[in-house]
Write an enzyme that holds these catalytic residues in place. Structure first.
Site, mmCIF file in Angstrom:
data_model
loop_
_atom_site.group_PDB
_atom_site.id
_atom_site.type_symbol
_atom_site.label_atom_id
_atom_site.label_comp_id
_atom_site.label_asym_id
_atom_site.label_seq_id
_atom_site.Cartn_x
_atom_site.Cartn_y
_atom_site.Cartn_z
ATOM 1 N N ASP A 1 -5.712 -0.340 -1.959
ATOM 2 C CA ASP A 1 -6.473 -1.206 -2.857
ATOM 3 C C ASP A 1 -7.762 -1.710 -2.241
ATOM 4 O OD1 ASP A 1 -5.087 -2.967 -0.945
ATOM 5 O OD2 ASP A 1 -5.879 -4.598 -2.178
ATOM 6 N N GLY B 1 0.774 -1.241 0.000
ATOM 7 C CA GLY B 1 0.000 0.000 0.000
ATOM 8 C C GLY B 1 0.804 1.290 0.000
ATOM 9 N N PHE C 1 -13.985 2.931 4.057
ATOM 10 C CA PHE C 1 -12.978 2.195 3.298
ATOM 11 C C PHE C 1 -12.583 3.013 2.074
ATOM 12 C CE2 PHE C 1 -11.021 -0.911 0.606
ATOM 13 C CZ PHE C 1 -10.277 -1.645 1.513
ATOM 14 N N VAL C 2 -11.304 3.297 1.926
ATOM 15 C CA VAL C 2 -10.837 4.139 0.827
ATOM 16 C C VAL C 2 -9.846 3.402 -0.075
ATOM 17 C CG1 VAL C 2 -11.202 6.323 2.045
ATOM 18 C CG2 VAL C 2 -8.996 5.151 2.267
ATOM 19 N N ARG D 1 -5.160 0.748 -6.894
ATOM 20 C CA ARG D 1 -3.957 1.360 -6.319
ATOM 21 C C ARG D 1 -3.443 2.500 -7.181
ATOM 22 N NH1 ARG D 1 -2.045 -2.099 -2.230
ATOM 23 N NH2 ARG D 1 -2.344 -4.310 -2.562
ATOM 24 N N LYS E 1 -7.313 6.655 10.392
ATOM 25 C CA LYS E 1 -8.740 6.679 10.758
ATOM 26 C C LYS E 1 -8.803 6.684 12.281
ATOM 27 C CE LYS E 1 -10.122 3.671 6.927
ATOM 28 N NZ LYS E 1 -10.592 2.303 6.623
ATOM 29 N N ASP F 1 -5.155 2.139 10.602
ATOM 30 C CA ASP F 1 -6.581 1.924 10.814
ATOM 31 C C ASP F 1 -6.768 1.509 12.282
ATOM 32 O OD1 ASP F 1 -9.270 1.356 10.446
ATOM 33 O OD2 ASP F 1 -8.959 -0.449 9.286
ATOM 34 N N GLU G 1 3.987 4.171 6.007
ATOM 35 C CA GLU G 1 2.758 3.378 5.876
ATOM 36 C C GLU G 1 1.695 4.176 5.116
ATOM 37 O OE1 GLU G 1 1.311 0.824 5.489
ATOM 38 O OE2 GLU G 1 0.498 -0.108 7.292
ATOM 39 N N ASP G 2 0.802 3.462 4.460
ATOM 40 C CA ASP G 2 -0.281 4.149 3.741
ATOM 41 C C ASP G 2 -1.371 4.622 4.703
ATOM 42 O OD1 ASP G 2 -1.089 1.546 4.342
ATOM 43 O OD2 ASP G 2 -1.848 1.085 2.344
HETATM 44 P P1 IMP Z 1 -4.462 -1.781 10.708
HETATM 45 O O1 IMP Z 1 -3.550 -2.911 11.084
HETATM 46 O O2 IMP Z 1 -5.878 -2.016 11.122
HETATM 47 O O3 IMP Z 1 -3.955 -0.428 11.179
HETATM 48 O O4 IMP Z 1 -4.563 -1.760 9.155
HETATM 49 C C1 IMP Z 1 -3.604 -1.327 8.378
HETATM 50 C C2 IMP Z 1 -3.684 -1.943 6.995
HETATM 51 O O5 IMP Z 1 -5.019 -2.280 6.596
HETATM 52 C C3 IMP Z 1 -3.201 -0.923 6.026
HETATM 53 O O6 IMP Z 1 -1.821 -1.081 5.822
HETATM 54 C C4 IMP Z 1 -4.013 -1.233 4.791
HETATM 55 O O7 IMP Z 1 -3.331 -2.200 4.026
HETATM 56 C C5 IMP Z 1 -5.280 -1.844 5.287
HETATM 57 N N1 IMP Z 1 -6.378 -0.844 5.304
HETATM 58 C C6 IMP Z 1 -6.972 -0.290 6.376
HETATM 59 N N2 IMP Z 1 -7.935 0.566 6.022
HETATM 60 C C7 IMP Z 1 -7.949 0.564 4.666
HETATM 61 C C8 IMP Z 1 -8.748 1.271 3.689
HETATM 62 O O8 IMP Z 1 -9.625 2.093 3.977
HETATM 63 N N3 IMP Z 1 -8.454 0.993 2.385
HETATM 64 C C9 IMP Z 1 -7.488 0.121 2.005
HETATM 65 N N4 IMP Z 1 -6.733 -0.546 2.883
HETATM 66 C C10 IMP Z 1 -6.965 -0.334 4.210
HETATM 67 MG MG MG Z 2 -1.002 -1.753 3.925
#
Ligand code: IMP
Ligand code: MG
Length: 185
Positions: free
Chosen positions: A163, A48, A156-157, A169, A135, A107, A103-104
């Site tokens: 992606d 990402g 969700f974006v 992407r 978020k 979440d 990081e992208d």
């Molecule tokens: P976390 O571990 O919940 O913080 O999630 C992080 C990963 O989930 C990111 O690196 C993304 O790959 C994926 N992710 C979380 N939210 C989104 C979204 O809105 N769109 C796309 N990928 C997401």
């Molecule tokens: Mg990711």
């Protein structure tokens, strides 16, 4: 002929290309200031963050290097299970290095928390985080975001590296998808 334009799947544009690019430039300027003489290694979390990293790098004018790491997080339908697995490790040692994780999106924070704990055991000189998106409503773990582009609502974006099922992407902006996309495919 079937229409093959991914833009038809977009519901709402949240962050425009120009906004993204100027924010990325601003973040790079802070990094240039903070890391001068520190030869940081920017670690891109695949896949990402590659668009973000490549834009960021172009504005970074200090001595630095890049490396890549890949993880997968297992998710239930709605909620993350909290299980993160390393798929591809770094090429180089980070012992004694000033590490900046790129990081992208943060979440729940589980992915970054896992990586932070994993990388800390390798004794870097410092370890910081640069994320394009966050978020805040979804955070389950306290994560310090040293460099943050945009806070977004709990939607969700896709785009700018992010992606949905490996698609979208390449969109140059951040957007949400039409609800039928999640139902049909
Ligand atoms: P976390 O571990 O919940 O913080 O999630 C992080 C990963 O989930 C990111 O690196 C993304 O790959 C994926 N992710 C979380 N939210 C989104 C979204 O809105 N769109 C796309 N990928 C997401
Ligand atoms: Mg990711």
């Amino acid at each position: 002929m079937t229409e093959d334009n991914i833009r038809n799947d977009i519901r709402e544009k949240l962050i425009a290309r120009e906004e993204l690019n100027s924010k990325v430039k601003e973040l790079a300027e802070s990094i240039n200031r903070d890391y001068r003489g520190k030869n940081p290694v920017l670690i891109s979390i695949l896949k990402g963050s590659i668009v973000f990293l490549s834009k960021l790098m172009k504005y970074i004018n200090i001595e630095s290097s890049i490396d890549f790491i890949a993880v997968s997080s297992y998710r239930g339908r709605e909620q993350s299970t909290g299980i993160v697995k390393m798929i591809m490790d770094l090429r180089e040692s980070i012992e004694g290095r000033n590490v900046l994780l790129v990081e992208d999106i943060v979440d729940t924070g589980l992915t970054v928390a896992y990586l932070r704990d994993n990388l800390e055991t390798r004794r870097p000189a410092s370890l910081k985080l640069c994320t394009l998106l966050n978020k805040p409503e979804n955070m389950e773990i306290d994560i310090k975001m040293d460099y943050l582009g945009f806070k977004i609502p709990d939607k969700f974006v896709v785009g700018y590296g992010l992606d949905y099922k490996e698609k979208y992407r390449n969109l140059p902006f951040i957007a949400t998808l039409k609800p039928e996309i999640y139902r049909n495919k």
